[in-house]
Every structure is written in structure tokens, then in C-alpha cells.
Design a protein around this motif. Structure first.
Motif, PDB file in Angstrom:
ATOM      1  N   SER A  57      -5.876  -9.954  -3.801  1.00  0.00           N
ATOM      2  CA  SER A  57      -6.123  -8.857  -2.869  1.00  0.00           C
ATOM      3  C   SER A  57      -5.553  -7.556  -3.410  1.00  0.00           C
ATOM      4  O   SER A  57      -4.852  -7.523  -4.415  1.00  0.00           O
ATOM      5  CB  SER A  57      -5.490  -9.175  -1.518  1.00  0.00           C
ATOM      6  OG  SER A  57      -6.102 -10.285  -0.947  1.00  0.00           O
ATOM      7  N   ARG A  58      -5.821  -6.524  -2.676  1.00  0.00           N
ATOM      8  CA  ARG A  58      -5.323  -5.203  -3.032  1.00  0.00           C
ATOM      9  C   ARG A  58      -4.486  -4.681  -1.885  1.00  0.00           C
ATOM     10  O   ARG A  58      -4.873  -4.783  -0.718  1.00  0.00           O
ATOM     11  CB  ARG A  58      -6.502  -4.271  -3.285  1.00  0.00           C
ATOM     12  CG  ARG A  58      -6.089  -2.874  -3.695  1.00  0.00           C
ATOM     13  CD  ARG A  58      -7.294  -2.021  -3.920  1.00  0.00           C
ATOM     14  NE  ARG A  58      -7.854  -1.636  -2.617  1.00  0.00           N
ATOM     15  CZ  ARG A  58      -8.816  -0.751  -2.452  1.00  0.00           C
ATOM     16  NH1 ARG A  58      -9.361  -0.188  -3.494  1.00  0.00           N
ATOM     17  NH2 ARG A  58      -9.254  -0.445  -1.255  1.00  0.00           N
ATOM     18  N   THR A  59      -3.344  -4.120  -2.208  1.00  0.00           N
ATOM     19  CA  THR A  59      -2.499  -3.487  -1.212  1.00  0.00           C
ATOM     20  C   THR A  59      -2.579  -1.976  -1.413  1.00  0.00           C
ATOM     21  O   THR A  59      -2.493  -1.489  -2.535  1.00  0.00           O
ATOM     22  CB  THR A  59      -1.037  -3.960  -1.346  1.00  0.00           C
ATOM     23  OG1 THR A  59      -0.999  -5.370  -1.106  1.00  0.00           O
ATOM     24  CG2 THR A  59      -0.127  -3.254  -0.360  1.00  0.00           C
ATOM     25  N   VAL A  60      -2.746  -1.254  -0.320  1.00  0.00           N
ATOM     26  CA  VAL A  60      -2.861   0.201  -0.350  1.00  0.00           C
ATOM     27  C   VAL A  60      -1.608   0.784   0.278  1.00  0.00           C
ATOM     28  O   VAL A  60      -1.222   0.393   1.383  1.00  0.00           O
ATOM     29  CB  VAL A  60      -4.115   0.664   0.430  1.00  0.00           C
ATOM     30  CG1 VAL A  60      -4.209   2.178   0.441  1.00  0.00           C
ATOM     31  CG2 VAL A  60      -5.367   0.044  -0.139  1.00  0.00           C
ATOM     32  N   HIS A  91      -7.345  -5.829   7.424  1.00  0.00           N
ATOM     33  CA  HIS A  91      -6.070  -5.804   6.710  1.00  0.00           C
ATOM     34  C   HIS A  91      -4.923  -5.930   7.717  1.00  0.00           C
ATOM     35  O   HIS A  91      -5.063  -5.536   8.875  1.00  0.00           O
ATOM     36  CB  HIS A  91      -5.871  -4.470   5.977  1.00  0.00           C
ATOM     37  CG  HIS A  91      -6.726  -4.275   4.788  1.00  0.00           C
ATOM     38  ND1 HIS A  91      -8.076  -4.031   4.865  1.00  0.00           N
ATOM     39  CD2 HIS A  91      -6.422  -4.276   3.471  1.00  0.00           C
ATOM     40  CE1 HIS A  91      -8.569  -3.877   3.647  1.00  0.00           C
ATOM     41  NE2 HIS A  91      -7.582  -4.032   2.783  1.00  0.00           N
ATOM     42  N   THR A 101      -2.694  -4.318   3.679  1.00  0.00           N
ATOM     43  CA  THR A 101      -2.829  -5.396   2.708  1.00  0.00           C
ATOM     44  C   THR A 101      -3.601  -6.573   3.280  1.00  0.00           C
ATOM     45  O   THR A 101      -3.584  -6.797   4.489  1.00  0.00           O
ATOM     46  CB  THR A 101      -1.437  -5.861   2.211  1.00  0.00           C
ATOM     47  OG1 THR A 101      -1.624  -6.806   1.163  1.00  0.00           O
ATOM     48  CG2 THR A 101      -0.617  -6.467   3.330  1.00  0.00           C
ATOM     49  N   LYS A 102      -4.251  -7.294   2.387  1.00  0.00           N
ATOM     50  CA  LYS A 102      -4.854  -8.569   2.743  1.00  0.00           C
ATOM     51  C   LYS A 102      -3.978  -9.715   2.252  1.00  0.00           C
ATOM     52  O   LYS A 102      -4.267 -10.868   2.512  1.00  0.00           O
ATOM     53  CB  LYS A 102      -6.257  -8.685   2.158  1.00  0.00           C
ATOM     54  CG  LYS A 102      -7.254  -7.767   2.828  1.00  0.00           C
ATOM     55  CD  LYS A 102      -8.647  -8.031   2.325  1.00  0.00           C
ATOM     56  CE  LYS A 102      -9.647  -7.163   3.069  1.00  0.00           C
ATOM     57  NZ  LYS A 102     -11.022  -7.446   2.657  1.00  0.00           N
ATOM     58  N   ASP A 103      -2.937  -9.388   1.533  1.00  0.00           N
ATOM     59  CA  ASP A 103      -2.003 -10.388   1.021  1.00  0.00           C
ATOM     60  C   ASP A 103      -1.059 -10.838   2.142  1.00  0.00           C
ATOM     61  O   ASP A 103      -0.839 -10.087   3.098  1.00  0.00           O
ATOM     62  CB  ASP A 103      -1.175  -9.824  -0.120  1.00  0.00           C
ATOM     63  CG  ASP A 103      -2.016  -9.539  -1.362  1.00  0.00           C
ATOM     64  OD1 ASP A 103      -2.976 -10.295  -1.587  1.00  0.00           O
ATOM     65  OD2 ASP A 103      -1.695  -8.587  -2.078  1.00  0.00           O
ATOM     66  N   TYR A 142      -8.039   0.733   8.465  1.00  0.00           N
ATOM     67  CA  TYR A 142      -7.866  -0.510   7.712  1.00  0.00           C
ATOM     68  C   TYR A 142      -7.658  -1.727   8.608  1.00  0.00           C
ATOM     69  O   TYR A 142      -7.737  -2.854   8.146  1.00  0.00           O
ATOM     70  CB  TYR A 142      -6.655  -0.398   6.776  1.00  0.00           C
ATOM     71  CG  TYR A 142      -6.943   0.307   5.482  1.00  0.00           C
ATOM     72  CD1 TYR A 142      -7.461  -0.389   4.393  1.00  0.00           C
ATOM     73  CD2 TYR A 142      -6.683   1.661   5.333  1.00  0.00           C
ATOM     74  CE1 TYR A 142      -7.711   0.249   3.192  1.00  0.00           C
ATOM     75  CE2 TYR A 142      -6.930   2.306   4.132  1.00  0.00           C
ATOM     76  CZ  TYR A 142      -7.442   1.599   3.066  1.00  0.00           C
ATOM     77  OH  TYR A 142      -7.699   2.235   1.876  1.00  0.00           O
TER      78      TYR A 142
END
Length: 70
Positions: free
Chosen positions: A2-5, A26, A63-65, A22
Motif C-alpha cells: 500500500s501507499r501511505t500519504v 483509507h 494509509t491502507k496499511d 481519503y
């Protein structure tokens, strides 16, 4: 993977508005007000965001993490 912003804002309202954008897919959080944010890895010096003496910084994290807590 995943990507964290991580985004910084001068206004709390702007950080909250971006978190809402988001929030459908997220996990999101808004942190602040704060004067400084340090982003680093274990052995790197990292990057420091400073808001300056006349401002605050609001940080939006999306985040999706999985979010790990101590």
C-alpha cells in the motif's frame, strides 16, 4: 504493498477536508497543531518539517496499511 500519504497544512480545516477525501478507502488521522514533524527511517537523518514561529502545522495521514500501536 500500500501507499501511505502524509501531507502538512497550515489550516486545520484543510487537513480535515483532505482526510475526508481519503476516508472512503483509507484509515485517516489528523495530528496537530504542532511545530515540527520528523520523518526518518532507522539509520537515515530524515526530513524535518517546521511550521515557523508564527504558524502551526497540521498533519494528515492516510494509509491502507495496518496501523501498529505500541
Amino acid at each position: 504493498m500500500s501507499r501511505t500519504v502524509v501531507l502538512g497544512y497550515a489550516k486545520k480545516e484543510d487537513a480535515i477536508a483532505m482526510a475526508a477525501n481519503y476516508s472512503n478507502d483509507h484509515a485517516v488521522m489528523v495530528v496537530g497543531p504542532t511545530d515540527q514533524v520528523l520523518m526518518a527511517r532507522e539509520t537515515d537523518d530524515g526530513i524535518v518539517w517546521r511550521s515557523g514561529p508564527t504558524a502551526d502545522l497540521f498533519v494528515m495521514i492516510a494509509t491502507k496499511d495496518p496501523i501498529e500501536r505500541p
